[in-house]
Design an enzyme around this catalytic site. Structure first.
Site, PDB file in Angstrom:
ATOM      1  N   THR A  41      19.995  16.691 -30.101  1.00 43.89           N
ATOM      2  CA  THR A  41      20.336  15.264 -30.145  1.00 43.89           C
ATOM      3  C   THR A  41      19.698  14.464 -29.020  1.00 43.89           C
ATOM      4  O   THR A  41      19.721  13.229 -29.055  1.00 43.89           O
ATOM      5  CB  THR A  41      21.861  15.087 -30.002  1.00 43.89           C
ATOM      6  N   CYS A  74      16.474  17.910 -26.699  1.00 48.97           N
ATOM      7  CA  CYS A  74      17.324  18.948 -27.269  1.00 48.97           C
ATOM      8  C   CYS A  74      17.595  18.502 -28.699  1.00 48.97           C
ATOM      9  O   CYS A  74      16.854  17.649 -29.224  1.00 48.97           O
ATOM     10  CB  CYS A  74      18.590  19.195 -26.447  1.00 48.97           C
ATOM     11  N   HIS A 122      13.604  -2.423 -17.737  1.00 50.07           N
ATOM     12  CA  HIS A 122      14.833  -2.956 -17.147  1.00 50.07           C
ATOM     13  C   HIS A 122      15.609  -1.935 -16.320  1.00 50.07           C
ATOM     14  O   HIS A 122      16.266  -2.314 -15.352  1.00 50.07           O
ATOM     15  CB  HIS A 122      15.758  -3.491 -18.250  1.00 50.07           C
ATOM     16  N   ASP A 176      15.492  22.485 -24.937  1.00 50.58           N
ATOM     17  CA  ASP A 176      16.140  23.745 -25.303  1.00 50.58           C
ATOM     18  C   ASP A 176      15.443  24.272 -26.556  1.00 50.58           C
ATOM     19  O   ASP A 176      14.394  23.757 -26.989  1.00 50.58           O
ATOM     20  CB  ASP A 176      17.667  23.582 -25.445  1.00 50.58           C
ATOM     21  N   HIS A 198      16.423  -6.947 -12.280  1.00 54.58           N
ATOM     22  CA  HIS A 198      16.662  -5.584 -12.769  1.00 54.58           C
ATOM     23  C   HIS A 198      16.683  -4.598 -11.597  1.00 54.58           C
ATOM     24  O   HIS A 198      17.384  -3.587 -11.638  1.00 54.58           O
ATOM     25  CB  HIS A 198      15.595  -5.193 -13.792  1.00 54.58           C
TER      26      HIS A 198
HETATM   27  C1  RB5 Z   1      21.967  23.177 -29.662  1.00 54.79           C
HETATM   28  O1  RB5 Z   1      22.420  23.676 -30.875  1.00 54.79           O
HETATM   29  C2  RB5 Z   1      22.405  21.728 -29.509  1.00 54.79           C
HETATM   30  O2  RB5 Z   1      23.765  21.663 -29.215  1.00 54.79           O
HETATM   31  C3  RB5 Z   1      21.594  21.055 -28.422  1.00 54.79           C
HETATM   32  O3  RB5 Z   1      20.258  21.124 -28.747  1.00 54.79           O
HETATM   33  C4  RB5 Z   1      21.870  19.588 -28.180  1.00 54.79           C
HETATM   34  O4  RB5 Z   1      21.873  18.851 -29.355  1.00 54.79           O
HETATM   35  C5  RB5 Z   1      22.998  19.283 -27.300  1.00 54.79           C
HETATM   36  O5  RB5 Z   1      23.222  18.127 -26.875  1.00 54.79           O
END
Ligand code: RB5
Length: 149
Positions: A71, A69, A102, A12, A137
């Site tokens: 996180t 993204c 695995h 993203d 596995h």
């Molecule tokens: C975008 O701000 C953020 O929510 C997205 O990049 C991500 O971390 C979502 O899981």
């Protein structure tokens, strides 16, 4: 490893620069980076990009995928909804190696707001250089697949 050297990349808006750096990095290592964007920094929706990358892998067009993204979590959740996809978020090299060896993961997810670029490259290398070990596995991965129905 498969003769298919195509690695799909998507993200993203939170991870465009890191995704592009990873594309360059893996190209230099002999992989074919299939970067499906986006390139615009405008806010976008990670499920769209996770699904698009996952379908490239599930169809066999690309051998593996790398998605990002902020996180790594949201895009991973979206990718894992596509049948045949096993995607894990990794913030360390050990986990990146283990999800190949695995869990036979076919997509790696990284949080661009979690790890720095240098660590991200090491995580990518660990993932791409590792092979599924099969054996016990394989039994467990088959059990995951059976849940898909
Ligand atoms: C975008 O701000 C953020 O929510 C997205 O990049 C991500 O971390 C979502 O899981």
């Amino acid at each position: 490893m498969t003769s298919n050297k195509r690695i799909v990349l998507s993200s993203d808006h939170a991870a465009i620069a890191m995704r592009q750096a990873i594309a360059e990095h893996i190209t230099a290592k002999g992989w074919e980076a299939v970067d499906i964007g986006p390139t615009s920094p405008e806010s976008t929706h990670y499920p769209t990009h996770g699904e698009a990358a996952a379908k490239r892998v599930a169809s066999g067009d690309c051998a593996l995928g790398i998605i990002l993204c902020g996180t790594g979590q949201g895009i991973m959740m979206a990718a894992n909804k596509v049948k045949g996809i096993r995607c894990g978020v990794c913030s360390d090299e050990f986990s990146a190696r283990m999800i190949r060896q695995h869990n036979n993961a076919n997509i790696l997810s990284i949080g661009a707001r979690v790890v720095g670029e240098s660590l991200a490259m090491s995580i990518v290398d660990a993932f791409l250089e590792s092979e599924f070990e099969g054996g016990r596995h394989g039994t467990r991965v088959d059990m995951i697949t059976a849940i898909e129905g």
